[in-house]
Design a protein around this motif. Structure first.
Motif, PDB file in Angstrom:
ATOM      1  N   PRO A 148     -79.650 -16.375  84.464  1.00 24.98           N
ATOM      2  CA  PRO A 148     -80.583 -15.896  83.436  1.00 24.98           C
ATOM      3  C   PRO A 148     -81.184 -14.531  83.750  1.00 24.98           C
ATOM      4  CG  PRO A 148     -81.558 -17.687  84.711  1.00 24.98           C
ATOM      5  CD  PRO A 148     -80.115 -17.620  85.094  1.00 24.98           C
ATOM      6  N   LEU A 149     -81.185 -14.138  85.016  1.00 24.49           N
ATOM      7  CA  LEU A 149     -81.650 -12.793  85.358  1.00 24.49           C
ATOM      8  C   LEU A 149     -80.662 -11.725  84.901  1.00 24.49           C
ATOM      9  CD1 LEU A 149     -83.168 -13.238  88.931  1.00 24.49           C
ATOM     10  CD2 LEU A 149     -84.366 -12.468  86.878  1.00 24.49           C
ATOM     11  N   TRP A 150     -79.437 -12.150  84.636  1.00 27.40           N
ATOM     12  CA  TRP A 150     -78.393 -11.204  84.262  1.00 27.40           C
ATOM     13  C   TRP A 150     -78.072 -11.268  82.774  1.00 27.40           C
ATOM     14  CZ3 TRP A 150     -73.090 -11.798  82.851  1.00 27.40           C
ATOM     15  CH2 TRP A 150     -72.347 -10.613  82.909  1.00 27.40           C
ATOM     16  N   SER A 151     -78.016 -12.497  82.199  1.00 26.42           N
ATOM     17  CA  SER A 151     -77.696 -12.659  80.782  1.00 26.42           C
ATOM     18  C   SER A 151     -78.165 -14.030  80.302  1.00 26.42           C
ATOM     19  CB  SER A 151     -76.185 -12.520  80.557  1.00 26.42           C
ATOM     20  OG  SER A 151     -75.832 -12.844  79.220  1.00 26.42           O
ATOM     21  N   GLN A 152     -78.509 -14.121  79.015  1.00 26.25           N
ATOM     22  CA  GLN A 152     -78.886 -15.410  78.436  1.00 26.25           C
ATOM     23  C   GLN A 152     -77.660 -16.252  78.086  1.00 26.25           C
ATOM     24  OE1 GLN A 152     -80.636 -15.134  74.491  1.00 26.25           O
ATOM     25  NE2 GLN A 152     -79.578 -13.191  74.077  1.00 26.25           N
ATOM     26  N   TYR A 153     -76.481 -15.650  78.154  1.00 28.24           N
ATOM     27  CA  TYR A 153     -75.244 -16.351  77.837  1.00 28.24           C
ATOM     28  C   TYR A 153     -74.546 -16.802  79.123  1.00 28.24           C
ATOM     29  CZ  TYR A 153     -75.879 -14.371  73.184  1.00 28.24           C
ATOM     30  OH  TYR A 153     -76.389 -14.030  71.960  1.00 28.24           O
ATOM     31  N   THR A 169     -51.114 -18.533  89.071  1.00 30.85           N
ATOM     32  CA  THR A 169     -52.435 -18.867  88.557  1.00 30.85           C
ATOM     33  C   THR A 169     -52.851 -17.849  87.509  1.00 30.85           C
ATOM     34  OG1 THR A 169     -53.130 -19.867  90.654  1.00 30.85           O
ATOM     35  CG2 THR A 169     -54.868 -19.228  89.133  1.00 30.85           C
ATOM     36  N   GLU A 170     -53.190 -18.327  86.322  1.00 38.14           N
ATOM     37  CA  GLU A 170     -53.713 -17.482  85.260  1.00 38.14           C
ATOM     38  C   GLU A 170     -55.219 -17.703  85.150  1.00 38.14           C
ATOM     39  OE1 GLU A 170     -51.768 -18.147  81.575  1.00 38.14           O
ATOM     40  OE2 GLU A 170     -49.930 -17.096  82.166  1.00 38.14           O
ATOM     41  N   VAL A 171     -55.942 -16.626  84.877  1.00 42.52           N
ATOM     42  CA  VAL A 171     -57.396 -16.702  84.723  1.00 42.52           C
ATOM     43  C   VAL A 171     -57.755 -16.358  83.283  1.00 42.52           C
ATOM     44  CG1 VAL A 171     -59.623 -15.830  85.497  1.00 42.52           C
ATOM     45  CG2 VAL A 171     -57.739 -16.063  87.133  1.00 42.52           C
ATOM     46  N   LYS A 172     -58.438 -17.282  82.631  1.00 43.70           N
ATOM     47  CA  LYS A 172     -58.993 -17.064  81.296  1.00 43.70           C
ATOM     48  C   LYS A 172     -60.501 -17.270  81.363  1.00 43.70           C
ATOM     49  CE  LYS A 172     -54.790 -18.692  78.957  1.00 43.70           C
ATOM     50  NZ  LYS A 172     -54.225 -19.658  77.979  1.00 43.70           N
ATOM     51  N   VAL A 173     -61.213 -16.754  80.375  1.00 42.93           N
ATOM     52  CA  VAL A 173     -62.672 -16.808  80.388  1.00 42.93           C
ATOM     53  C   VAL A 173     -63.180 -17.281  79.033  1.00 42.93           C
ATOM     54  CG1 VAL A 173     -64.812 -15.505  80.698  1.00 42.93           C
ATOM     55  CG2 VAL A 173     -62.812 -14.945  82.090  1.00 42.93           C
ATOM     56  N   PHE A 174     -64.150 -18.206  79.071  1.00 38.41           N
ATOM     57  CA  PHE A 174     -64.844 -18.636  77.864  1.00 38.41           C
ATOM     58  C   PHE A 174     -66.148 -17.857  77.747  1.00 38.41           C
ATOM     59  CE2 PHE A 174     -68.125 -21.302  75.889  1.00 38.41           C
ATOM     60  CZ  PHE A 174     -67.554 -21.496  74.636  1.00 38.41           C
ATOM     61  N   PHE A 175     -66.378 -17.253  76.564  1.00 41.89           N
ATOM     62  CA  PHE A 175     -67.593 -16.495  76.295  1.00 41.89           C
ATOM     63  C   PHE A 175     -68.499 -17.333  75.398  1.00 41.89           C
ATOM     64  CE2 PHE A 175     -64.078 -13.552  76.823  1.00 41.89           C
ATOM     65  CZ  PHE A 175     -64.571 -12.610  77.714  1.00 41.89           C
ATOM     66  N   SER A 176     -69.655 -17.725  75.896  1.00 42.85           N
ATOM     67  CA  SER A 176     -70.546 -18.523  75.059  1.00 42.85           C
ATOM     68  C   SER A 176     -71.168 -17.680  73.945  1.00 42.85           C
ATOM     69  CB  SER A 176     -71.656 -19.161  75.905  1.00 42.85           C
ATOM     70  OG  SER A 176     -72.600 -18.197  76.341  1.00 42.85           O
ATOM     71  N   GLU A 177     -71.177 -16.358  74.129  1.00 38.05           N
ATOM     72  CA  GLU A 177     -71.786 -15.489  73.119  1.00 38.05           C
ATOM     73  C   GLU A 177     -71.119 -15.646  71.763  1.00 38.05           C
ATOM     74  OE1 GLU A 177     -73.001 -10.774  72.535  1.00 38.05           O
ATOM     75  OE2 GLU A 177     -71.983 -11.453  74.353  1.00 38.05           O
ATOM     76  N   ASP A 178     -69.790 -15.787  71.747  1.00 37.77           N
ATOM     77  CA  ASP A 178     -69.093 -16.000  70.479  1.00 37.77           C
ATOM     78  C   ASP A 178     -68.245 -17.271  70.498  1.00 37.77           C
ATOM     79  OD1 ASP A 178     -67.076 -15.252  72.158  1.00 37.77           O
ATOM     80  OD2 ASP A 178     -66.605 -13.378  71.126  1.00 37.77           O
TER      81      ASP A 178
END
Length: 380
Positions: A148-153, A169-178
């Motif tokens: 939370p000190l860095w982002s609300q998401y 190994t593949e790296v994917k990322v989930f963004f809670s912002e959208d």
């Protein structure tokens, strides 16, 4: 408007007069108020934020438990009764600054679609949307990232490994912002299934066999660039080549600085380092374990002649000067060790042959999910 011109010292004096639960909620109002509670200069004047120790036994259908928080604080529902479990019990997979990552599924092929992120303090939760199903032999490991000190998401990093002669190994990322998953942002031939920590917008992941960390910067939702670098760990490497059969140390943080704890070669001493600058590790503590466990020998061999320690470092918190240890000789005794006094006290006893499935330090976070996150979850 008037609050914006108040000096920091006066704001801290006002916050110090609040009851504990109100203070925990007010520190979620803005980043500057939250930063006060993490500042070494101000935190002595502010209410002490409670914390607990989350654990789950390695038994089918076993609930998630919490020890350490005040029993009267009924707002913290770590049983997660507010989350529908369907046919599978919840499995604790990660904890990051008050948010939990859990699975509702029981197989690798369903792990991603059954993953949820929830906040026991506010009783909010969201299910992560499905990703494309990978090969049946692939294995997915998810890392929850929230600061939370860095982002609300929050972010969720997915490491999907497929045997292919070696490993891919593949790296994917989930963004809670959208509420969306990225495509593959990075590929590696390494297996990164060790300890992890998210700090200042960077995910640090311990290599499963190598004695180093992979540092991944949280990507931007627009560019989705995944910068990475390698950070060598202090202490000694493990693995069959070194005749050691044990997991590599434990990651932690102190006032926004990355820290690392590991036993010395005989197991009688634990060293804790902090990262100074970009790549220099400095020893902050050397902790004697002989009196804690009441024995002088803490290094043993298995049937294959590999050495291993007879206790584990589960977690540590330098701000509260505590180290959590698991004595694996007989019953799994969970011990809270005080750095300031050099004494340990048992906080939990798990019967023999019943292992800990997951264990995490837990500090409640009273901030709510942004409205866009919850709406995105409903839309999915």
């Amino acid at each position: 408007m008037a609050a914006t011109i108040l000096p920091d010292d006066l704001v801290v004096e006002i916050l110090s007069l609040l009851p504990l639960k109100s203070f925990c909620r007010f520190r979620c109002v803005c980043k500057s108020w939250l930063a006060f509670s993490s500042d070494q200069h101000y935190r002595k004047k502010l209410p002490r934020i409670p914390f607990g120790f989350l654990y789950q036994k390695n038994e089918h259908g076993n609930a998630i438990h919490l020890v350490g928080l005040p029993s009267g604080d009924r707002d913290i529902d770590t049983t997660l009764s507010f989350v529908p479990c369907y046919e599978h019990p919840l499995e604790l997979k990660g904890c990051s600054n008050g948010l939990l990552l859990c699975y509702r599924g029981g197989t690798h092929s369903k792990e991603i679609s059954d993953a949820i992120v929830c906040n026991p303090a506010t009783q909010e939760w969201m299910a992560l949307p499905n990703t494309e199903a990978g090969p049946a032999v692939s294995y997915a490991d998810l890392k929850l990232c929230f600061d939370p000190l860095w982002s609300q998401y929050f972010y969720v990093f997915k490491f999907e490994t497929t045997p292919n002669g070696g490993y891919d190994t593949e790296v994917k990322v989930f963004f809670s912002e959208d509420s969306t998953w990225s495509n593959c942002l990075w590929e590696t031939s390494d297996i990164l299934g060790g300890d992890s920590l998210f700090l200042n917008g960077v995910l640090y992941v311990d290599h499963l066999w190598g004695h180093y960390l992979l540092a991944l910067d949280a990507p931007d939702t627009c560019t989705q660039l995944l910068n990475h670098r390698i950070l060598q760990l202090p202490g000694f490497p493990n693995g069959p080549e070194q005749r050691f059969y044990c997991f590599d140390g434990c990651l932690g943080q102190s006032f926004g600085v990355l820290c690392y704890a590991q036993q010395e070669l005989d197991g009688c001493i634990i060293r804790i380092w902090s990262l100074e600058g970009s790549d220099r590790w400095v020893v902050k503590h050397r902790l004697n374990m002989n009196n804690v466990f009441g024995r002088d020998i803490m290094l043993r061999t298995n049937n294959e002649g590999l050495w291993y320690f007879d206790y584990e470092i589960l977690a540590f918190d330098l701000e509260r000067e505590l180290v959590f240890l698991a004595d694996t000789i007989a019953d799994n005794k969970i011990i809270s060790y005080s750095i300031s006094t050099g004494k340990g006290s048992q906080i939990l006893n798990i019967p023999r042959f019943v292992d800990l499935y997951r264990s995490r330090l837990y500090v409640p976070y009273y901030g709510k999910f942004p409205a866009s996150v919850l709406q995105g979850a409903q839309d999915k």
